[in-house]
Scaffold this motif. Structure first.
Motif, PDB file in Angstrom:
ATOM      1  N   THR A  13     -12.980   1.789 -34.007  1.00  0.00           N
ATOM      2  CA  THR A  13     -13.029   3.089 -33.109  1.00  0.00           C
ATOM      3  C   THR A  13     -14.187   3.996 -33.400  1.00  0.00           C
ATOM      4  OG1 THR A  13     -10.549   3.063 -32.803  1.00  0.00           O
ATOM      5  CG2 THR A  13     -11.778   5.107 -32.130  1.00  0.00           C
ATOM      6  N   LYS A  14     -15.195   4.361 -32.667  1.00  0.00           N
ATOM      7  CA  LYS A  14     -16.119   5.008 -32.838  1.00  0.00           C
ATOM      8  C   LYS A  14     -16.380   6.388 -31.846  1.00  0.00           C
ATOM      9  CE  LYS A  14     -17.876   2.450 -36.001  1.00  0.00           C
ATOM     10  NZ  LYS A  14     -17.710   2.479 -37.535  1.00  0.00           N
ATOM     11  N   PRO A  15     -16.273   7.440 -32.383  1.00  0.00           N
ATOM     12  CA  PRO A  15     -15.798   7.771 -33.686  1.00  0.00           C
ATOM     13  C   PRO A  15     -14.441   7.658 -33.947  1.00  0.00           C
ATOM     14  CG  PRO A  15     -15.986   9.664 -32.267  1.00  0.00           C
ATOM     15  CD  PRO A  15     -16.293   8.532 -31.411  1.00  0.00           C
ATOM     16  N   PRO A  16     -14.041   7.470 -35.194  1.00  0.00           N
ATOM     17  CA  PRO A  16     -12.608   7.356 -35.439  1.00  0.00           C
ATOM     18  C   PRO A  16     -11.581   8.386 -34.938  1.00  0.00           C
ATOM     19  CG  PRO A  16     -13.847   6.909 -37.335  1.00  0.00           C
ATOM     20  CD  PRO A  16     -14.737   7.469 -36.449  1.00  0.00           C
ATOM     21  N   ASP A  17     -10.552   8.138 -34.329  1.00  0.00           N
ATOM     22  CA  ASP A  17      -9.592   9.087 -33.446  1.00  0.00           C
ATOM     23  C   ASP A  17      -8.784   9.680 -34.986  1.00  0.00           C
ATOM     24  OD1 ASP A  17      -7.550  10.436 -32.321  1.00  0.00           O
ATOM     25  OD2 ASP A  17      -6.735   8.537 -31.390  1.00  0.00           O
ATOM     26  N   PRO A  18      -8.891  10.969 -35.097  1.00  0.00           N
ATOM     27  CA  PRO A  18      -8.184  11.847 -35.848  1.00  0.00           C
ATOM     28  C   PRO A  18      -6.641  11.596 -35.473  1.00  0.00           C
ATOM     29  CG  PRO A  18      -9.819  13.264 -34.867  1.00  0.00           C
ATOM     30  CD  PRO A  18      -9.872  12.112 -34.037  1.00  0.00           C
ATOM     31  N   LEU A  19      -6.202  11.476 -34.710  1.00  0.00           N
ATOM     32  CA  LEU A  19      -4.663  11.262 -34.528  1.00  0.00           C
ATOM     33  C   LEU A  19      -4.249   9.825 -35.038  1.00  0.00           C
ATOM     34  CD1 LEU A  19      -3.993  12.949 -30.872  1.00  0.00           C
ATOM     35  CD2 LEU A  19      -3.336  13.881 -33.303  1.00  0.00           C
ATOM     36  N   GLN A  20      -4.982   8.897 -34.635  1.00  0.00           N
ATOM     37  CA  GLN A  20      -4.786   7.723 -35.319  1.00  0.00           C
ATOM     38  C   GLN A  20      -5.089   7.439 -36.703  1.00  0.00           C
ATOM     39  OE1 GLN A  20      -7.600   4.701 -33.736  1.00  0.00           O
ATOM     40  NE2 GLN A  20      -6.338   2.885 -34.262  1.00  0.00           N
ATOM     41  N   ILE A  21      -5.957   8.131 -37.490  1.00  0.00           N
ATOM     42  CA  ILE A  21      -5.974   8.303 -38.640  1.00  0.00           C
ATOM     43  C   ILE A  21      -4.666   8.920 -39.365  1.00  0.00           C
ATOM     44  CG2 ILE A  21      -7.166   9.018 -40.455  1.00  0.00           C
ATOM     45  CD1 ILE A  21      -9.624   8.689 -38.849  1.00  0.00           C
ATOM     46  N   GLU A  22      -4.280  10.048 -38.673  1.00  0.00           N
ATOM     47  CA  GLU A  22      -3.053  10.777 -39.463  1.00  0.00           C
ATOM     48  C   GLU A  22      -2.046   9.913 -39.329  1.00  0.00           C
ATOM     49  OE1 GLU A  22      -1.666  13.359 -41.694  1.00  0.00           O
ATOM     50  OE2 GLU A  22      -3.609  13.320 -41.108  1.00  0.00           O
ATOM     51  N   SER A  23      -1.675   9.136 -38.105  1.00  0.00           N
ATOM     52  CA  SER A  23      -0.543   8.424 -38.037  1.00  0.00           C
ATOM     53  C   SER A  23      -0.590   7.244 -39.112  1.00  0.00           C
ATOM     54  CB  SER A  23      -0.645   7.626 -36.554  1.00  0.00           C
ATOM     55  OG  SER A  23       0.362   6.811 -36.466  1.00  0.00           O
ATOM     56  N   PHE A  24      -1.726   6.796 -39.328  1.00  0.00           N
ATOM     57  CA  PHE A  24      -2.061   5.627 -40.527  1.00  0.00           C
ATOM     58  C   PHE A  24      -1.520   6.136 -41.827  1.00  0.00           C
ATOM     59  CE2 PHE A  24      -4.903   3.476 -43.321  1.00  0.00           C
ATOM     60  CZ  PHE A  24      -4.542   2.394 -43.078  1.00  0.00           C
ATOM     61  N   VAL A  25      -2.224   7.529 -41.916  1.00  0.00           N
ATOM     62  CA  VAL A  25      -1.982   7.863 -43.308  1.00  0.00           C
ATOM     63  C   VAL A  25      -0.150   8.073 -43.672  1.00  0.00           C
ATOM     64  CG1 VAL A  25      -2.069  10.061 -44.573  1.00  0.00           C
ATOM     65  CG2 VAL A  25      -4.087   9.011 -43.557  1.00  0.00           C
ATOM     66  N   LYS A  26       0.370   8.787 -42.671  1.00  0.00           N
ATOM     67  CA  LYS A  26       1.861   8.845 -42.671  1.00  0.00           C
ATOM     68  C   LYS A  26       2.576   7.683 -42.764  1.00  0.00           C
ATOM     69  CE  LYS A  26       2.023  13.124 -40.144  1.00  0.00           C
ATOM     70  NZ  LYS A  26       2.444  13.945 -38.938  1.00  0.00           N
ATOM     71  N   ARG A  27       2.156   6.824 -42.044  1.00  0.00           N
ATOM     72  CA  ARG A  27       3.021   5.319 -42.070  1.00  0.00           C
ATOM     73  C   ARG A  27       2.628   4.669 -43.630  1.00  0.00           C
ATOM     74  NH1 ARG A  27       2.148   4.008 -37.662  1.00  0.00           N
ATOM     75  NH2 ARG A  27      -0.013   3.116 -37.466  1.00  0.00           N
ATOM     76  N   TRP A  28       1.169   4.734 -44.136  1.00  0.00           N
ATOM     77  CA  TRP A  28       1.171   3.788 -45.171  1.00  0.00           C
ATOM     78  C   TRP A  28       1.386   4.574 -46.569  1.00  0.00           C
ATOM     79  CZ3 TRP A  28       1.623  -1.026 -45.176  1.00  0.00           C
ATOM     80  CH2 TRP A  28       1.772  -1.753 -43.734  1.00  0.00           C
ATOM     81  N   GLY A  29       1.129   6.221 -46.297  1.00  0.00           N
ATOM     82  CA  GLY A  29       1.187   6.930 -47.601  1.00  0.00           C
ATOM     83  C   GLY A  29      -0.010   6.973 -48.353  1.00  0.00           C
ATOM     84  N   LEU A  30      -1.354   6.377 -47.801  1.00  0.00           N
ATOM     85  CA  LEU A  30      -2.554   6.472 -48.619  1.00  0.00           C
ATOM     86  C   LEU A  30      -3.616   6.885 -47.514  1.00  0.00           C
ATOM     87  CD1 LEU A  30      -2.184   2.709 -49.708  1.00  0.00           C
ATOM     88  CD2 LEU A  30      -1.851   4.602 -51.048  1.00  0.00           C
ATOM     89  N   ARG A  31      -4.520   7.404 -48.243  1.00  0.00           N
ATOM     90  CA  ARG A  31      -5.663   7.924 -47.599  1.00  0.00           C
ATOM     91  C   ARG A  31      -7.023   7.440 -48.438  1.00  0.00           C
ATOM     92  NH1 ARG A  31      -6.209  12.501 -44.031  1.00  0.00           N
ATOM     93  NH2 ARG A  31      -4.140  12.879 -44.837  1.00  0.00           N
ATOM     94  N   PHE A  32      -7.932   6.918 -47.632  1.00  0.00           N
ATOM     95  CA  PHE A  32      -9.077   6.243 -48.139  1.00  0.00           C
ATOM     96  C   PHE A  32     -10.120   6.906 -47.263  1.00  0.00           C
ATOM     97  CE2 PHE A  32      -5.952   3.246 -49.458  1.00  0.00           C
ATOM     98  CZ  PHE A  32      -6.136   3.458 -50.930  1.00  0.00           C
ATOM     99  N   ARG A  33     -11.392   6.844 -47.575  1.00  0.00           N
ATOM    100  CA  ARG A  33     -12.797   7.023 -46.875  1.00  0.00           C
ATOM    101  C   ARG A  33     -12.926   6.008 -45.980  1.00  0.00           C
ATOM    102  NH1 ARG A  33     -16.921   8.164 -51.193  1.00  0.00           N
ATOM    103  NH2 ARG A  33     -15.502   8.878 -52.791  1.00  0.00           N
TER     104      ARG A  33
END
Length: 81
Positions: free
Chosen positions: A60-80
């Motif tokens: 996704t270009k640019p990355p969707d901030p809502l999709q990223i936040e959902s991903f972070v909550k689901r996996w409990g990890l945050r990477f660049r």
């Protein structure tokens, strides 16, 4: 390496499985140096769902901030990205 075995699995048309003997203590020596985050990363990067979702975000270009936040909550990890 992101999502271990993904490239091999794609080339073989299936799932790449680690051939280590899970009962052998020698197979786990490298994990002794990891902190919690490093150990978590070793586990999650082998998860098919994690790898699929991570690749979707990268596409996704640019990355969707809502999709990223959902991903972070689901996996409990945050990477660049």
């Amino acid at each position: 390496m992101l999502c271990r075995g993904a490239r091999t699995a794609a080339l073989l048309g299936g799932v790449a499985m680690h051939k280590a003997d899970w009962r052998s203590p020698a197979e786990y020596r490298s994990f002794q140096q990891y902190d919690r985050a490093g150990f978590a990363w070793e586990i999650v990067r082998r998860n098919r769902d994690y790898c699929r979702e991570y690749r979707e975000i990268l596409r996704t270009k640019p990355p969707d901030p809502l999709q990223i936040e959902s991903f972070v909550k689901r996996w409990g990890l945050r990477f660049r990205l």
